[in-house]
Design a protein around this motif. Structure first.
Motif, mmCIF file in Angstrom:
data_model
loop_
_atom_site.group_PDB
_atom_site.id
_atom_site.type_symbol
_atom_site.label_atom_id
_atom_site.label_comp_id
_atom_site.label_asym_id
_atom_site.label_seq_id
_atom_site.Cartn_x
_atom_site.Cartn_y
_atom_site.Cartn_z
ATOM 1 N N ALA A 197 -10.500 -14.659 -41.210
ATOM 2 C CA ALA A 197 -10.996 -13.282 -41.178
ATOM 3 C C ALA A 197 -10.762 -12.659 -39.805
ATOM 4 N N GLN A 198 -10.951 -13.427 -38.746
ATOM 5 C CA GLN A 198 -10.685 -12.922 -37.393
ATOM 6 C C GLN A 198 -9.214 -12.556 -37.232
ATOM 7 N N GLU A 199 -8.341 -13.385 -37.746
ATOM 8 C CA GLU A 199 -6.908 -13.109 -37.649
ATOM 9 C C GLU A 199 -6.541 -11.870 -38.456
ATOM 10 N N GLU A 200 -7.152 -11.715 -39.621
ATOM 11 C CA GLU A 200 -6.886 -10.541 -40.450
ATOM 12 C C GLU A 200 -7.349 -9.261 -39.774
ATOM 13 N N LEU A 201 -8.406 -9.338 -38.982
ATOM 14 C CA LEU A 201 -8.886 -8.161 -38.259
ATOM 15 C C LEU A 201 -7.823 -7.606 -37.328
ATOM 16 N N LYS A 202 -7.001 -8.484 -36.770
ATOM 17 C CA LYS A 202 -5.955 -8.033 -35.852
ATOM 18 C C LYS A 202 -4.939 -7.147 -36.568
ATOM 19 N N GLU A 203 -4.781 -7.343 -37.864
ATOM 20 C CA GLU A 203 -3.808 -6.566 -38.636
ATOM 21 C C GLU A 203 -4.381 -5.250 -39.151
ATOM 22 N N LYS A 204 -5.700 -5.107 -39.118
ATOM 23 C CA LYS A 204 -6.323 -3.885 -39.631
ATOM 24 C C LYS A 204 -6.233 -2.781 -38.588
ATOM 25 N N ARG A 205 -6.082 -1.553 -39.053
ATOM 26 C CA ARG A 205 -5.965 -0.394 -38.173
ATOM 27 C C ARG A 205 -7.177 0.513 -38.361
ATOM 28 N N VAL A 206 -7.683 1.024 -37.254
ATOM 29 C CA VAL A 206 -8.824 1.927 -37.268
ATOM 30 C C VAL A 206 -8.440 3.147 -36.447
ATOM 31 N N GLY A 255 -9.765 6.657 -34.546
ATOM 32 C CA GLY A 255 -10.832 7.488 -34.002
ATOM 33 C C GLY A 255 -10.250 8.847 -33.688
ATOM 34 N N THR A 256 -11.068 9.885 -33.860
ATOM 35 C CA THR A 256 -10.570 11.243 -33.615
ATOM 36 C C THR A 256 -11.562 12.030 -32.775
ATOM 37 N N ALA A 257 -11.056 13.090 -32.185
ATOM 38 C CA ALA A 257 -11.887 14.036 -31.443
ATOM 39 C C ALA A 257 -11.219 15.401 -31.512
ATOM 40 N N GLY A 258 -12.026 16.432 -31.313
ATOM 41 C CA GLY A 258 -11.484 17.788 -31.309
ATOM 42 C C GLY A 258 -10.913 18.186 -32.653
ATOM 43 N N GLY A 259 -11.548 17.761 -33.717
ATOM 44 C CA GLY A 259 -11.051 18.119 -35.047
ATOM 45 C C GLY A 259 -9.678 17.546 -35.348
ATOM 46 N N GLY A 260 -9.400 16.373 -34.813
ATOM 47 C CA GLY A 260 -8.108 15.725 -35.065
ATOM 48 C C GLY A 260 -7.041 16.075 -34.038
ATOM 49 N N MET A 261 -7.424 16.802 -33.018
ATOM 50 C CA MET A 261 -6.459 17.161 -31.966
ATOM 51 C C MET A 261 -6.034 15.925 -31.171
ATOM 52 N N VAL A 262 -6.941 14.966 -31.051
ATOM 53 C CA VAL A 262 -6.635 13.708 -30.372
ATOM 54 C C VAL A 262 -7.031 12.581 -31.310
ATOM 55 N N THR A 263 -6.110 11.639 -31.524
ATOM 56 C CA THR A 263 -6.414 10.456 -32.328
ATOM 57 C C THR A 263 -6.050 9.208 -31.526
ATOM 58 N N VAL A 264 -6.879 8.202 -31.709
ATOM 59 C CA VAL A 264 -6.644 6.901 -31.082
ATOM 60 C C VAL A 264 -6.663 5.872 -32.200
ATOM 61 N N ILE A 265 -5.628 5.059 -32.250
ATOM 62 C CA ILE A 265 -5.534 4.011 -33.263
ATOM 63 C C ILE A 265 -5.646 2.664 -32.566
ATOM 64 N N THR A 266 -6.518 1.841 -33.119
ATOM 65 C CA THR A 266 -6.755 0.512 -32.561
ATOM 66 C C THR A 266 -6.718 -0.509 -33.690
ATOM 67 N N ASN A 267 -6.631 -1.769 -33.330
ATOM 68 C CA ASN A 267 -6.739 -2.806 -34.361
ATOM 69 C C ASN A 267 -8.126 -3.415 -34.306
ATOM 70 N N GLY A 268 -8.376 -4.360 -35.189
ATOM 71 C CA GLY A 268 -9.687 -4.984 -35.273
ATOM 72 C C GLY A 268 -10.043 -5.876 -34.106
ATOM 73 N N HIS A 269 -9.128 -6.053 -33.170
ATOM 74 C CA HIS A 269 -9.408 -6.822 -31.953
ATOM 75 C C HIS A 269 -9.618 -5.905 -30.761
ATOM 76 N N LEU A 299 -13.433 2.659 -31.233
ATOM 77 C CA LEU A 299 -14.079 1.383 -30.906
ATOM 78 C C LEU A 299 -15.378 1.198 -31.700
ATOM 79 N N LYS A 300 -16.117 2.283 -31.908
ATOM 80 C CA LYS A 300 -17.332 2.210 -32.728
ATOM 81 C C LYS A 300 -16.971 1.810 -34.160
ATOM 82 N N LYS A 301 -15.889 2.379 -34.671
ATOM 83 C CA LYS A 301 -15.455 2.049 -36.029
ATOM 84 C C LYS A 301 -14.980 0.600 -36.121
ATOM 85 N N VAL A 302 -14.373 0.091 -35.062
ATOM 86 C CA VAL A 302 -13.969 -1.323 -35.049
ATOM 87 C C VAL A 302 -15.204 -2.210 -35.115
ATOM 88 N N ASP A 303 -16.241 -1.871 -34.352
ATOM 89 C CA ASP A 303 -17.479 -2.652 -34.397
ATOM 90 C C ASP A 303 -18.048 -2.682 -35.812
#
Length: 107
Positions: free
Chosen positions: A25-34, A36-50, A83-87
């Motif tokens: 499950a920990q390894e699978e988290l690395k493959e998941k994408r999350v 985060g957005t701000a400013g109504g989608g003007m800025v997006t940050v994509i992170t993995n489960g790690h 990062l909150k969504k990753v948690d």
């Protein structure tokens, strides 16, 4: 003859299986994408489960050389959102292994 040895063996097998499942499950988290957005989608940050930041996307219209501070705030907000969504994802995925256990700092 010792009684209860079978129960101990079963418990050990269950613990080994749980460890193997948790590692998977920990390894699978690395493959998941999350995302985060701000400013109504003007800025997006994509992170993995790690919690590794994979992408930062900024729409051109939010870039104002006279207001760099606003852009910095948007990037910060989008990063914190991701990062909150990753948690939340980690708690959801890994929480099934710790149901009923109160082990501080495990996840």
């Amino acid at each position: 003859m010792m009684r209860g040895g079978g129960n101990m063996n079963n418990m050990m097998k269950q613990m080994q299986k749980m460890q193997k499942d948790m590692a998977k499950a920990q390894e699978e988290l690395k493959e998941k994408r999350v995302e985060g957005t701000a400013g109504g989608g003007m800025v997006t940050v994509i992170t993995n489960g790690h919690k590794e930041i994979l992408e930062v996307n900024i729409k051109e219209e939010v870039v104002d050389p006279d207001d760099v501070e606003m852009l910095q705030d948007l990037v910060l907000a989008a990063t914190n959102d991701a990062l909150k969504k990753v948690d939340e994802l980690v708690n959801q995925d890994m929480g099934k292994f710790t149901k009923g256990l109160n082990i501080p700092g495990l996840f």
